[in-house]
Design a protein around this motif. Structure first.
Motif, PDB file in Angstrom:
ATOM      1  N   UNK A  69      34.640  56.895-106.481  1.00 37.06           N
ATOM      2  CA  UNK A  69      34.760  55.973-105.333  1.00 37.06           C
ATOM      3  C   UNK A  69      34.979  54.543-105.780  1.00 37.06           C
ATOM      4  N   UNK A  70      34.932  54.286-107.106  1.00 35.55           N
ATOM      5  CA  UNK A  70      35.211  52.955-107.650  1.00 35.55           C
ATOM      6  C   UNK A  70      34.302  51.868-107.049  1.00 35.55           C
ATOM      7  N   UNK A  71      33.041  52.237-106.845  1.00 33.86           N
ATOM      8  CA  UNK A  71      32.066  51.249-106.397  1.00 33.86           C
ATOM      9  C   UNK A  71      32.097  50.939-104.916  1.00 33.86           C
ATOM     10  N   UNK A  72      32.856  51.710-104.147  1.00 33.00           N
ATOM     11  CA  UNK A  72      32.909  51.412-102.716  1.00 33.00           C
ATOM     12  C   UNK A  72      31.564  51.692-102.051  1.00 33.00           C
ATOM     13  N   UNK A  73      30.857  52.719-102.530  1.00 37.81           N
ATOM     14  CA  UNK A  73      29.558  53.039-101.922  1.00 37.81           C
ATOM     15  C   UNK A  73      28.435  52.187-102.518  1.00 37.81           C
ATOM     16  N   UNK A  74      28.368  52.054-103.844  1.00 39.04           N
ATOM     17  CA  UNK A  74      27.224  51.381-104.459  1.00 39.04           C
ATOM     18  C   UNK A  74      27.450  49.896-104.683  1.00 39.04           C
ATOM     19  N   UNK A  75      28.688  49.414-104.575  1.00 32.05           N
ATOM     20  CA  UNK A  75      28.989  48.029-104.923  1.00 32.05           C
ATOM     21  C   UNK A  75      28.114  46.997-104.233  1.00 32.05           C
ATOM     22  N   UNK A  76      28.013  47.031-102.892  1.00 31.80           N
ATOM     23  CA  UNK A  76      27.186  46.022-102.228  1.00 31.80           C
ATOM     24  C   UNK A  76      25.723  46.087-102.670  1.00 31.80           C
ATOM     25  N   UNK A  77      25.204  47.302-102.907  1.00 29.57           N
ATOM     26  CA  UNK A  77      23.799  47.439-103.313  1.00 29.57           C
ATOM     27  C   UNK A  77      23.587  46.916-104.726  1.00 29.57           C
ATOM     28  N   UNK A  78      24.500  47.281-105.643  1.00 24.72           N
ATOM     29  CA  UNK A  78      24.370  46.795-107.021  1.00 24.72           C
ATOM     30  C   UNK A  78      24.474  45.269-107.028  1.00 24.72           C
ATOM     31  N   UNK A  79      25.352  44.753-106.190  1.00 16.39           N
ATOM     32  CA  UNK A  79      25.483  43.299-106.071  1.00 16.39           C
ATOM     33  C   UNK A  79      24.150  42.675-105.632  1.00 16.39           C
ATOM     34  N   UNK A  80      23.532  43.251-104.594  1.00 14.87           N
ATOM     35  CA  UNK A  80      22.245  42.726-104.104  1.00 14.87           C
ATOM     36  C   UNK A  80      21.181  42.787-105.199  1.00 14.87           C
ATOM     37  N   UNK A  81      21.212  43.839-106.004  1.00 15.33           N
ATOM     38  CA  UNK A  81      20.183  44.016-107.023  1.00 15.33           C
ATOM     39  C   UNK A  81      20.337  43.022-108.174  1.00 15.33           C
ATOM     40  N   UNK A  82      21.530  42.430-108.302  1.00 15.97           N
ATOM     41  CA  UNK A  82      21.764  41.584-109.476  1.00 15.97           C
ATOM     42  C   UNK A  82      22.183  40.160-109.127  1.00 15.97           C
ATOM     43  N   UNK A  83      22.750  39.954-107.970  1.00 15.58           N
ATOM     44  CA  UNK A  83      23.343  38.641-107.677  1.00 15.58           C
ATOM     45  C   UNK A  83      23.018  38.199-106.253  1.00 15.58           C
ATOM     46  N   UNK A  84      21.776  38.364-105.865  1.00 12.30           N
ATOM     47  CA  UNK A  84      21.388  37.979-104.501  1.00 12.30           C
ATOM     48  C   UNK A  84      21.739  36.514-104.244  1.00 12.30           C
ATOM     49  N   UNK A  85      22.173  36.262-103.018  1.00 14.93           N
ATOM     50  CA  UNK A  85      22.453  34.882-102.661  1.00 14.93           C
ATOM     51  C   UNK A  85      23.937  34.562-102.685  1.00 14.93           C
ATOM     52  N   UNK A  86      24.710  35.396-103.375  1.00 14.69           N
ATOM     53  CA  UNK A  86      26.156  35.192-103.356  1.00 14.69           C
ATOM     54  C   UNK A  86      26.800  36.261-102.487  1.00 14.69           C
ATOM     55  N   UNK A  87      27.991  35.948-101.936  1.00 15.17           N
ATOM     56  CA  UNK A  87      28.701  36.952-101.146  1.00 15.17           C
ATOM     57  C   UNK A  87      29.228  38.043-102.070  1.00 15.17           C
TER      58      UNK A  87
END
Lengths: 84, 499
Positions: B431-449
């Motif tokens: 899925x090339x990060x379509x499912x987990x991308x937003x979650x992984x982003x939240x886990x590592x880079x909170x505060x940025x879009x």
């Protein structure tokens, strides 16, 4: 009623349904396992984005069951083509 | 279509349909393509024309009058030969050329067979919509746990309910029509777990008062849920699901204001299917590689930046609908019309023959965007959602990467989803990060879009299809077009604006 063949067994479908919709209508929510943990997978996003629902259709591997319209005589093989 | 097209529209949902109809009314030639077998996108998802009698879905839809008006307008332009409608076509890449854009697509009407083709035009409108945004939780990969959009797609597209006893969870107004639709088909919806509190809406009274149509729609769903005795539980979440071959239960918890489960409130509820969704992630796969600038949206997503006329920062590329910010179908229709008016102006076409009131869609877009922003702020991702995860919880479903592995990567210095991908393979699978991308982003880079990874191929294509690529494909044979009753206007703009 129209039928596809899933792993050798006939599966009825209503015209217009996808392979995934036909499987879910028959009560099947999972039809393959993951490569590493052998976890069951089936339909999740239902719109072609997550690739959980992969099946082999008429010999073509890696098909998203939620996108492929069911057609009479179509042969679907599950538990193949996992994450190759 | 023998003459070259002036415009390619990718996506035939509310935005793409409206844009195509307005552009056609302005006299230009349009190619409209969509991966589905019917017009309507996800919002107005329908079974293919030939199967409508077998799968009843009319009662599941909102705004069908507008959908039909747009269908009629498009059908009328097919008879004139100025609309080349290509359903069952997946666009996988767009390339800039000297005199416009080449949209690389595959015709999958006879899937799994596929035929590659290239569609060219000097102008491009991307109206590719969005998909459900997901947050992982223990058990979210147990079969029978679906996205809410997936439940809806099975129901609207195939007349299938995925379970008989269903719990829904997440945040956002979309949970309500899905619950109402399932209940209408006899499904017992045991709970709708809305993480937000309705009071959050009251912080933005202005946009609410100026969008009464939205309230009428919401009230309709609320009445339906009351009638079916579906309990809507504010400030709760599905924090775990359990089952082997199929989900058998969920755990529902009350949430503290930060989104962490209140101790002692968890309860187990038996179910045979679950739907989860946390708003939507816009589908930017065609726009990012073109170099279109992105901007931050109030819901935490990066979206494509557009000017007051829906122009992206790349000349000749326009966007409408959820790609420029999640806001629903009514906004998408108005953005589509606005984009088409800009395209007509930029092509030097004459003014629209009817309803030539450029101010109408633009003021509606402004008003509806304010509502979308209020909606995003009222339905945020709960900040403490990672507290639901155990180290064993799968975050990347494809590569089976656990929350523990992602936390380790973060501790080792990874500070966005791209670096986590390099260290853990999260986002590297099918899925090339379509499912987990937003979650992984939240886990590592909170505060940025959240900016999705650049995906050069938007949908997998076989090498065989590319090898057989016919550079000048014939237009598909037009199916019989039903007689068109006189529409109130030629472009389907039956109202001055879409409420």
């Amino acid at each position: 009623m129209s039928e596809i063949v899933v792993d050798g067994d006939p599966l009825p479908f209503v015209e217009g349904q996808t392979v995934a919709a036909a499987l879910v209508a028959s009560g099947r929510l999972a039809w393959r396992t993951t490569r590493v943990g052998h976890r069951p997978r089936g339909v999740f996003c239902g719109i072609g984005v997550c690739f959980d629902c992969l099946v082999t259709v008429d010999g073509a591997r890696g098909q998203r069951a939620c996108l492929v319209p069911a057609r009479t005589g179509m042969t679907v093989t599950t538990r193949e083509g996992d994450d190759e | 279509m023998s003459e070259p097209a002036d415009l390619v529209v990718v996506g035939a949902g509310p935005a793409g349909m409206a844009a195509a109809a307005t552009a056609l009314a302005g006299g230009v030639r349009v190619v409209l393509l969509d991966s589905q077998a019917a017009l309507g996108g996800q919002y107005w998802r329908h079974p293919p024309e030939h199967a409508r009698a077998l799968v009843a879905t009319d009662d599941l839809h909102h705004g069908l009058r507008r959908y039909r008006a747009l269908c009629q307008a498009l059908a009328a332009h097919r008879t004139t030969g100025r609309l080349d409608l290509r359903l069952g076509h997946h666009a996988w890449s767009v390339v800039r050329e000297d005199d416009g854009f080449a949209v690389h697509a595959v015709d999958r009407r006879e899937a799994p067979r596929e035929t590659a083709l290239v569609l060219r035009a000097p102008r491009l409108l991307v109206a590719t919509g969005a998909y459900d945004r997901q947050l992982p939780f223990p058990g979210w990969d147990v079969p029978g746990v679906l996205t809410v959009g997936g439940l809806q797609a099975l129901l609207k597209g195939g007349g299938v309910a995925a379970g008989s006893r269903v719990a829904l969870g997440g945040t956002g107004p979309f949970l309500l029509p899905v619950a109402a639709g399932l209940a209408a088909r006899g499904v017992e919806v045991v709970a709708v777990c809305e993480a937000a509190h309705p009071r959050a809406w009251l912080r933005h009274p202005g946009p609410l008062l100026r969008n009464p149509g939205k309230w009428a729609e919401g009230a309709g769903y609320a009445a339906a849920l009351l009638r079916h005795r579906v309990p809507v539980r504010p400030r709760t979440a599905i924090v775990a699901a359990a089952g082997g071959a199929r989900v058998t239960s969920v755990r529902i918890a009350s949430l503290a204001p930060d989104g962490s489960p209140r101790p002692g409130t968890e309860r187990r509820v038996e179910v045979d299917a679950v739907g989860v969704g946390w708003g939507f992630a816009p589908q930017l796969d065609l726009l990012v590689p073109l170099g279109c600038a992105l901007t931050d949206s109030a819901d935490g997503n990066a979206v494509v930046a557009v000017d007051g006329g829906q122009r992206t920062t790349v000349p000749g590329v326009y966007a409408a609908g959820e790609t420029c910010g999640v806001g629903g179908a009514a906004l998408a229709v108005n953005e589509g019309r606005l984009a088409a008016r800009s395209i007509l102006a930029d092509l030097g076409a004459g003014p629209l023959p009817v309803n030539g009131r450029p101010a109408a869609p633009r003021s509606a877009v402004t008003r509806q965007r304010a509502f979308a922003r209020a909606m995003a702020l009222a339905h945020p991702l709960p900040p403490a959602w990672p507290s639901w995860l155990t180290d064993e919880t799968v975050v990347c479903r494809c590569e089976e990467v656990s929350a523990g592995a992602i936390r380790t990567a973060r501790a080792e210095g990874a500070h966005d989803h791209r670096q986590v991908k390099q260290l853990t393979r999260a986002g590297m699978g099918w899925c090339q990060g379509r499912m987990c991308g937003p979650a992984v982003h939240c886990l590592t880079a909170r505060g940025r879009a959240y900016e999705p990874a650049e995906r050069l191929v938007a949908t997998p294509v076989t090498l065989g299809a590319l090898a057989d690529l016919d550079e000048t494909p014939p237009a598909p044979p037009a199916p019989p077009v039903p007689p068109v009753p006189p529409a109130s206007t030629a472009d389907g703009e039956t109202d001055k604006e879409c409420p």
